[in-house]
Write an enzyme that holds these catalytic residues in place. Structure first.
Site, PDB file in Angstrom:
ATOM      1  N   GLU A 120      34.771 100.809  54.938  1.00  0.00           N
ATOM      2  CA  GLU A 120      33.911 100.916  53.756  1.00  0.00           C
ATOM      3  C   GLU A 120      34.362 102.055  52.845  1.00  0.00           C
ATOM      4  O   GLU A 120      34.306 101.960  51.625  1.00  0.00           O
ATOM      5  CB  GLU A 120      32.478 101.215  54.203  1.00  0.00           C
ATOM      6  N   THR A 168      29.618  99.962  42.763  1.00  0.00           N
ATOM      7  CA  THR A 168      28.858 100.922  43.580  1.00  0.00           C
ATOM      8  C   THR A 168      28.986 102.322  42.988  1.00  0.00           C
ATOM      9  O   THR A 168      28.028 103.090  42.963  1.00  0.00           O
ATOM     10  CB  THR A 168      29.374 100.897  45.029  1.00  0.00           C
TER      11      THR A 168
HETATM   12  N1  HSE Z   1      23.502 102.698  50.208  1.00  0.00           N
HETATM   13  C1  HSE Z   1      24.597 102.339  49.360  1.00  0.00           C
HETATM   14  C2  HSE Z   1      24.141 102.476  47.927  1.00  0.00           C
HETATM   15  C3  HSE Z   1      24.956 100.903  49.654  1.00  0.00           C
HETATM   16  O1  HSE Z   1      23.071 102.012  47.616  1.00  0.00           O
HETATM   17  O2  HSE Z   1      24.870 103.045  47.117  1.00  0.00           O
HETATM   18  C4  HSE Z   1      26.163 100.443  48.886  1.00  0.00           C
HETATM   19  O3  HSE Z   1      27.349 100.968  49.444  1.00  0.00           O
END
Ligand code: HSE
Length: 291
Positions: A120, A168
């Site tokens: 990831e 993201t």
């Molecule tokens: N928790 C992370 C976010 C999930 O919301 O940015 C996506 O990688």
């Protein structure tokens, strides 16, 4: 040759930013691995043209390194990249489970979570476990710095994916850096309510606990049509609606008998906002499995 199917996931669930995640019954990625001298990657399926096949740049390359398990890897993408449904995590999770099996590494599912999280990190820059944990372990997961806790849960959901892209990185930039005590108290209450709901597989409690005064309102601004879609889903029976992961998908929790209506209402509301979308009528389900 080993074949593994790893499911899409939805992280955060509103009140559990960077902590909560659920495995969804569908969509899913399927990975086939075969021992090889050096690693090569082939990708087919939805959005495959946007994913690098260079092992240095692909999420599964880091998993190969972590497990010292070179292989020819075929990835059939069912989870669209940049969807908010844990696309890179599904591939990383599937690769971790498959390579562990292929090379008889003997690691437990829990031990594979931080390994897949390294995959990831290649994509998002940070080794979050909130998508890889549910994709590997299934159910509802709580990922903290101390490790991961998983709970079996059976909750009907609709994941609605609009044809827009939100990275993201962009979605993390809008997250507020501070919170008031009032927001903190509200968030803790909601997260606790949601957790109780997962233990009981109670969609009403889960839906109530998804409310989030902090991160979701900031991220909703990045998703064309968010307010209208959220309202339409609630009018059709959704008990809670939030941004799935970093977006742009929305996740709605409901009773099974409302799921079809909720999906249709969300699609109509996105269409009213001029956005094409697709809806997965799915449920919180089990994690990666060998086929
Ligand atoms: N928790 C992370 C976010 C999930 O919301 O940015 C996506 O990688």
């Amino acid at each position: 040759m080993i074949t593994v199917r790893a499911p899409a996931t939805s992280a955060n669930l509103g009140s559990g930013f960077d902590v909560f995640g659920v495995a969804l019954d569908r969509p899913a990625d399927v990975i086939r691995v075969e021992r090889a001298e050096r690693t090569t990657i082939e990708i087919t399926g939805v959005g495959s043209q946007y994913i690098p096949t260079d092992p240095e740049k692909n999420t599964v390359g880091a998993v190969v390194d972590e497990l010292d398990a070179p292989a020819h890897i075929e990835i059939d993408k069912g989870v669209r990249p940049a969807s908010g449904l844990g696309s890179s995590a599904a591939s990383a999770a599937a690769a971790a489970v498959a390579l562990n099996e292929l090379y008889d590494r003997g690691l437990s599912r829990e031990e594979l979570v931080p390994i897949a999280a390294e995959g990831e990190a290649v994509v998002s820059g940070v080794a979050h476990a909130d998508n890889v944990a549910p994709s590997i372990l299934g159910g509802f997961t709580i990922a903290t710095a101390d490790g991961v806790h998983a709970v079996d849960a059976d909750i009907p959901v609709v994941a609605c994916l609009p044809e827009i892209a939100v990275s993201t990185r962009d979605a993390r930039e809008v997250v507020p850096e501070t919170a008031s005590m009032e927001q903190l108290v509200e968030t803790v209450g909601n997260a606790a309510t949601l957790t109780a709901g997962m233990y009981r597989s109670d969609p009403e409690l889960v839906g109530r606990g998804m409310a989030d005064p902090l991160v979701t309102p900031a991220r909703a601004e990045l998703i064309t049509g968010y307010e209208g879609v959220s309202q339409a889903a609630r009018e059709a029976g959704a008990l809670g609606v939030t941004v799935s992961g970093a977006g742009p998908s929305l996740l709605a929790v409901c009773h099974e008998h409302h799921r079809r209506d909720v999906a249709a209402a969300m699609l109509d509301a996105f269409a009213d906002a001029g956005v094409d979308a697709r809806a997965y009528q799915t449920r919180v389900s089990r994690g990666a499995r060998l086929l």
